[in-house]
Design a protein around this motif. Structure first.
Motif, short mmCIF file in Angstrom:
data_model
loop_
_atom_site.label_atom_id
_atom_site.label_comp_id
_atom_site.label_asym_id
_atom_site.label_seq_id
_atom_site.Cartn_x
_atom_site.Cartn_y
_atom_site.Cartn_z
N ILE A 35 37.88 -46.17 177.37
CA ILE A 35 38.97 -46.33 178.33
C ILE A 35 38.38 -46.62 179.72
O ILE A 35 38.45 -47.73 180.22
N ASN A 36 37.84 -45.60 180.33
CA ASN A 36 37.10 -45.74 181.58
C ASN A 36 36.20 -44.52 181.69
O ASN A 36 36.27 -43.60 180.85
N ASN A 37 35.36 -44.50 182.70
CA ASN A 37 34.35 -43.44 182.75
C ASN A 37 34.95 -42.04 182.83
O ASN A 37 34.50 -41.12 182.14
N VAL A 38 35.99 -41.83 183.64
CA VAL A 38 36.56 -40.48 183.77
C VAL A 38 37.25 -40.06 182.48
O VAL A 38 37.03 -38.94 181.98
N ALA A 39 38.09 -40.93 181.92
CA ALA A 39 38.78 -40.58 180.68
C ALA A 39 37.78 -40.35 179.55
O ALA A 39 37.94 -39.42 178.73
N ASP A 40 36.74 -41.20 179.48
CA ASP A 40 35.74 -41.02 178.43
C ASP A 40 34.98 -39.71 178.60
O ASP A 40 34.60 -39.06 177.62
N ILE A 41 34.76 -39.29 179.82
CA ILE A 41 34.04 -38.03 180.06
C ILE A 41 34.87 -36.84 179.55
O ILE A 41 34.33 -35.91 178.95
N THR A 42 36.20 -36.87 179.80
CA THR A 42 37.02 -35.76 179.28
C THR A 42 36.98 -35.72 177.76
O THR A 42 36.92 -34.64 177.15
N ASN A 43 36.97 -36.88 177.12
CA ASN A 43 36.85 -36.91 175.66
C ASN A 43 35.46 -36.48 175.20
O ASN A 43 35.30 -35.85 174.16
N TYR A 44 34.46 -36.82 175.99
CA TYR A 44 33.09 -36.44 175.66
C TYR A 44 32.94 -34.92 175.67
O TYR A 44 32.36 -34.32 174.75
N VAL A 45 33.46 -34.27 176.71
CA VAL A 45 33.36 -32.81 176.80
C VAL A 45 34.18 -32.15 175.69
O VAL A 45 33.79 -31.12 175.13
N LEU A 46 35.33 -32.76 175.38
CA LEU A 46 36.13 -32.26 174.26
C LEU A 46 35.31 -32.22 172.98
O LEU A 46 35.29 -31.20 172.26
N MET A 47 34.63 -33.30 172.67
CA MET A 47 33.84 -33.36 171.44
C MET A 47 32.53 -32.59 171.56
O MET A 47 31.88 -32.31 170.56
N GLU A 48 32.14 -32.26 172.78
CA GLU A 48 30.93 -31.48 172.96
C GLU A 48 31.17 -30.01 172.69
O GLU A 48 30.44 -29.38 171.92
N CYS A 49 32.21 -29.44 173.30
CA CYS A 49 32.41 -27.99 173.19
C CYS A 49 33.72 -27.59 172.54
O CYS A 49 33.95 -26.40 172.30
N GLY A 50 34.61 -28.55 172.26
CA GLY A 50 35.87 -28.22 171.61
C GLY A 50 36.98 -27.82 172.56
O GLY A 50 38.07 -27.47 172.11
#
Length: 682
Positions: free
Chosen positions: A142-157
């Motif tokens: 999507i974009n860097n900010v939205a991708d970061i929120t998804n990244y942290v979601l998949m990192e720690c749940g």
């Protein structure tokens, strides 16, 4: 849950063969679904059970690998620095039952653009989905900010959400219940109508996100966003589950909130997200985090772990030292060991650990189920049937002997079934809102409608007059803290073609088989589904135990029954309380009975129960039985009168009764009935 093998290596050493790793994970409870070959990476699709939400992120899976292989878990520091200025944001929680805690951080001056290639590749590996044809569809960055929120979601749940701060009216966050009929356009570009039971995140004017499910389109991070607000919150699992199902809107966030998140790690997830945004998008973190709501629960009570239980339950010896090492490596705190009992406090991310059996399971799954020999001797103890099971068995035997067949029906019924027979009209029916059940979605309040449907099916198959019974729970509206025997009472329901008198004798037989010293009492029951004057409430020791009666023809016609039908329901919990299942020996009578009949004319409002009580009291100890011989209305009897025939049997355990003795007693019975009931002997 798909994890990236390359990503896992950031947290734990992963140098073992892939087949060995997936086998160990499967044996420890994370079943392998599929291995996916991605560009420069390998995706491992694991089945994560609903009690292990801690494994819905790479950190949780890495922790499991570290425990299995003795590796050390490395966590990102999530260190951020913030300015001293205030961020101007206010947060209010108006529904703490739906959202107990909400944190917000503000980053100003970000630059929106594509996320880096390494992040995109990882997200494309783990967030891919299958289409209707079973083919994998990769994640679209999507974009860097939205991708970061998804990244942290998949990192720690921990689900996170980023708002465009400049689009939040009043720079205000209000966590509240939605107004009935309120609408919101979500980021999937669909409009959803909300109910008053749903949690929304609102600004000063309107809802901007559906709490725990999905953000709103109006405040999403677009190309022109400069200032962002990062949300990290704890939403009620039940609220999120109900909202997602009712709106048919499921997301990676709702999936995790439904199973429960680690409220103690909210701040870490928020800091981690800000750390990545500052690193990849620029900007500055303004002020302290804004926190609303109550802090997460305190440390739970220690769980006592009796180490000898391992040998007793598993049949193999696992040393106290090894068991303690396993539990500590899983994150539990070893409080103390006294004798052969250790006390352990589970970590915040393992809310499924609540009792000793849970700790035993943790030890053995890490130790290895494959290490338990298939010929190991496990000590067994004979168990006795529970009292409830013995009562149920006695009821089954009795009804089967009376010509009934046991049926098993669904707990869900339709609106028409509820309207057909409702012994509890004062209680609202309970509905289940789920996409898989649109029609028959009401939990039954009575067993009889389903049994009547089964009786109709028997008629269709050439088996007329099927007598059926079922023992199962019904579901009544009640205070959640109420007695479950009243909220979900276990009932005995039965249907047949018997008349009222025969139906009453069936109930009497059931009760006497459970306790020979008990008898039932009946009281008039004028329910709309029963033939007038042919229904009764059943009382056992003065307590309401159920009802019985002949079903009105309007009921049987609505289910297309050809023959007349009767039915009844009994409360099994009450029958359990009065049941005396140990048989008692009585000496067979050595002397004959003397039988007499009486025919009384009484007022129409006098009940058989009243007459029987007067007869028993007047006849005294020599009376053995009183039986209903019949009733008559018609010619030779006034219109406001009726006639009851009473069959009496007398017996003495010491001698043969003379005719004069019995006649004297009969005269007393007639006199008492005339005095107390106004009865006239015909």
């Amino acid at each position: 849950m798909i994890v990236s093998l390359d990503w896992l290596k950031e947290y734990v050493t992963v140098d073992m063969p892939l087949d060995e790793l997936t086998t160990r994970l499967t044996m420890s409870g994370l079943n392998l679904e599929e291995v996916i070959q991605a560009e420069g990476d390998i995706g491992v699709d694991l089945e994560v059970t609903s009690n292990r939400p801690d494994c819905l992120g790479h950190v949780g899976v890495a922790r499991e690998i570290g425990v299995l292989y003795g590796g050390r878990l490395t966590m990102p520091p999530a260190e951020v620095t913030h300015t001293d200025a205030g961020n101007g944001v206010t947060v209010e929680i108006e529904c703490p039952d739906l959202c107990p805690r909400y944190t917000a951080r503000v980053i100003r001056g970000v630059k929106i653009g594509p996320s880096p290639d390494w992040m995109q590749k990882r997200l494309q590996t783990v967030l891919r989905k299958k289409d209707k044809n079973g083919n994998w569809v990769p994640y679209q960055p999507i974009n860097n900010v939205a991708d970061i929120t998804n990244y942290v979601l998949m990192e720690c749940g921990q689900p996170l959400h980023a708002f465009d701060l400049d689009k939040l009216a009043g720079q205000r966050i209000v966590v509240r219940r939605a107004n009935a009929g309120e609408k919101m356009m979500a980021i999937d570009q669909k409009e959803y109508e909300l109910t008053s039971e749903m949690c929304v995140i609102a600004d000063a004017e309107r809802p901007v996100a559906i709490g725990g499910v999905m953000g709103g389109l109006d405040t999403e991070i677009g190309d022109g966003a400069v200032n962002v607000l990062i949300e990290a919150a704890d939403f009620s699992p039940i609220s999120v589950r109900n909202t997602a199902r009712q709106l048919h809107l499921h997301s990676s966030s709702s999936y995790r909130f439904e199973r429960g998140i680690d409220a103690h790690r909210l701040d870490w997830a928020s800091r981690r997200c800000c750390e990545l945004i500052l690193e990849l998008c620029g900007g500055e973190l303004v002020g302290q985090p804004v926190v609303a709501g109550s802090p997460p629960p305190e440390t739970p009570e220690p769980i006592a772990f009796h180490f000898p239980q391992l040998q007793r339950l598993l049949g193999i010896a696992i040393s106290e030292k090894r068991a303690t090492e396993i539990l500590v490596s899983l994150g539990l705190t070893h409080v103390e060991t006294s004798g052969d009992v250790g006390k352990f406090v589970p970590p915040s991310w393992r809310r499924d650990l609540a009792r000793e059996a849970d700790l035993i399971e943790e030890v053995v799954r890490i130790y290895g189920y494959d290490k338990i020999p298939d010929n190991v001797t496990v000590p067994l103890e004979l168990s006795n049937k529970a009292h409830r099971d013995r009562v149920a068995e006695r009821i089954q035997e009795t009804l089967c002997a009376l010509g009934f067949f046991e049926a098993i029906t669904l707990s869900f019924v339709s609106e028409s079934d509820i309207a057909l027979i409702d012994p509890h009209p004062e209680r609202k029916p309970l509905r289940v809102e789920h996409s898989s059940r649109k029609k028959d979605n009401i939990l039954r309040k009575s067993l009889i409608p389903s049994l009547l449907t089964s009786r109709r099916e028997n008629e269709k198959q050439g088996n007329p007059n099927a007598c059926l019974f079922e023992m199962a729970r019904v579901y009544l509206e009640c205070n959640p803290d109420g007695d479950d025997r009243k909220v979900e009472p276990l009932q005995l329901g039965f249907v047949g073609g018997q008349g009222f008198i025969e139906l009453k004798s069936i109930v009497e037989t059931i009760v006497s088989r459970l306790n020979p010293d008990l008898s039932i009492e009946v009281a008039p029951y004028n329910a709309p589904f029963l033939v007038p004057g042919r229904g009764a409430k059943i009382l056992v020791q003065g307590q309401d135990c159920g009802w019985m009666g002949e079903l009105d023809r309007s009921v049987t016609d609505r289910v297309n029954l050809r023959d007349a039908a009767s039915a009844g329901e009994l409360n099994i919990a009450l029958l359990e309380d009065v049941a005396q299942l140990v048989p008692h020996y009585d000496v067979l009578p050595a002397f004959p009975t003397v039988d007499r009949d009486l025919n009384f004319v009484l007022d129409e409002n006098k009940l058989w129960q009243e007459l029987e009580e007067v007869v028993r009291n007047a006849a005294g100890p020599l009376l053995e039985t009183v039986r209903f011989g019949g009733q008559y209305r018609g010619e030779q009897i006034p219109s406001d009168k009726k006639s009851y025939i009473v069959n009496l049997s007398y017996r003495s355990s010491e001698r043969t009764l003379s005719g004069k003795e019995v006649d004297d007693i009969q005269q007393k019975v007639v006199a008492d009935c005339a005095e107390k009931l106004g009865a006239e002997q015909r």
